[in-house]
Design an enzyme around this catalytic site. Structure first.
Site: not given
Length: 358
Positions: A169-171
């Site tokens: 769920v990181k960028s």
């Protein structure tokens, strides 16, 4: 149900992933090497070592500088990785307080002693930590955790070494993954063997000559199994290719929220983030608002419940953390991701306003 975070992937990357799957080479190999070169160039570093997670990367940063024992200072406003790697390396972990606006470690709260061997500071929510301020008080090893800052201009420039995270769920999401960037060639070369238990030559390197060479040496014992695989790296290459576009979309959602909430007395909008890893506002009646939004199909979260409030990590509270203790009670993270539509953002805004307006 509107999720608070959600990874996305494009059709081109899916096709490239299938090519890797069909190639017969899934482990560390050409795609990982390609990712390391392109990632280093993207963030302006000389060297990059890709890892299987940001947590592994943090652990390796301590190991590559031969840090064993002594004190590790870090922020309580983070995920547990930044603290637990200290214990893995026989360190005594101490929390420092945070800045109320950036939520990053506040250099003014640092108490440096003869036992202090390293500081891990986090670019909280994508906002750069005040590393220059830390450096004025501490001349030892400073590790920048840029897990939220992929890519905030200036990240990876001021610390001794920097880690990045590509958790789902990181960028820049893969299924999981991480990286270490450095400008020190000696550190880079040592890291390369540390990512595979001290083995001095990877299987891929031994397979790429005129014929496969089975023989290899092990040159030290400090390593862990932490290298990135090509199945991760090919996804990372695709996400890196579209990162400018996806981060722009996250900032557009940030702007929509800010415009809607800026004049509401019950809400304090967050300080600007270039990556908007989380849109975490300060609000009144946080828990009740979260429940109300959940009843309306909107998932929220808290980034973060401080480590200082976790049963095991209370021992790392050596002195008062007044800002941390006050601020976290008002934090609430609203959905921000590239699958989020404007219609959904407007619905979330509507429900937040409904809650406060009764």
């Amino acid at each position: 149900m509107i999720p608070v975070l959600k990874p996305t992937i494009d059709a081109r990357t899916k096709k490239e992933l299938l090519k890797v799957m069909d190639s017969g080479w899934w482990g560390f190999g050409p795609k990982t090497q390609e990712f390391e070169k392109k990632f280093a160039k993207y963030v302006g570093a000389k060297y990059c070592v890709a890892t299987n997670s940001g947590t592994s990367a943090l652990d390796l940063c301590l190991k590559v500088y031969n840090i064993k024992g002594g004190e590790l200072i870090t922020t309580p406003m983070t995920f547990v990785s930044d603290a637990i790697v200290g214990e893995w390396n026989n360190m005594d972990v101490t929390f420092a307080d945070i800045d109320p606006d950036t939520l990053c470690l506040d250099p003014k709260s640092l108490v440096i002693t003869k036992k202090t061997k390293a500081v891990i500071t986090v670019d909280s929510h994508g906002r750069l930590a005040n590393i220059k301020g830390i450096r004025k008080k501490f001349k030892g090893l400073i590790i920048e955790d840029a897990a939220h800052a992929m890519y905030t201009p200036g990240a990876g420039k001021d610390a001794d070494i920097t880690i990045w995270s590509f958790q789902a769920v990181k960028s820049l999401p893969m299924w999981d993954g991480g990286a270490i960037t450095t400008n020190d060639e000696k550190i880079y070369k040592k890291l390369r063997t540390l990512t595979w238990l001290g083995v001095e030559k990877s299987t891929y390197d031994r397979a790429m000559g005129k014929k496969y060479t089975w023989d290899y040496d092990i040159t030290q014992s400090q390593g862990i199994k932490a290298y990135m695989t090509d199945t991760q790296a090919v996804v990372g290459l695709g996400q890196l290719r579209r990162l400018t576009k996806t981060n722009k979309r996250r900032r557009a959602i940030q702007a929509m929220y800010n415009k809607a909430f800026k004049n509401m007395p019950e809400i304090e909008i967050p300080k600007y983030s270039h990556t908007v890893q989380y849109y975490t506002m300060k609000c009144e009646n946080r828990n009740e608002l979260s429940e109300y939004l959940a009843d309306n199909g909107i998932v929220t979260s808290v980034h973060f419940k401080p480590l200082s409030k976790m049963t095991y990590w209370k021992k790392a509270v050596k002195r008062p953390l007044p800002v941390n203790d006050e601020v976290w009670l008002k934090l609430l993270t609203l959905p921000v991701h590239n699958a989020l539509t404007n219609k959904e953002v407007k619905f979330i805004i509507k429900k937040v306003k409904e809650f406060y307006e009764g």
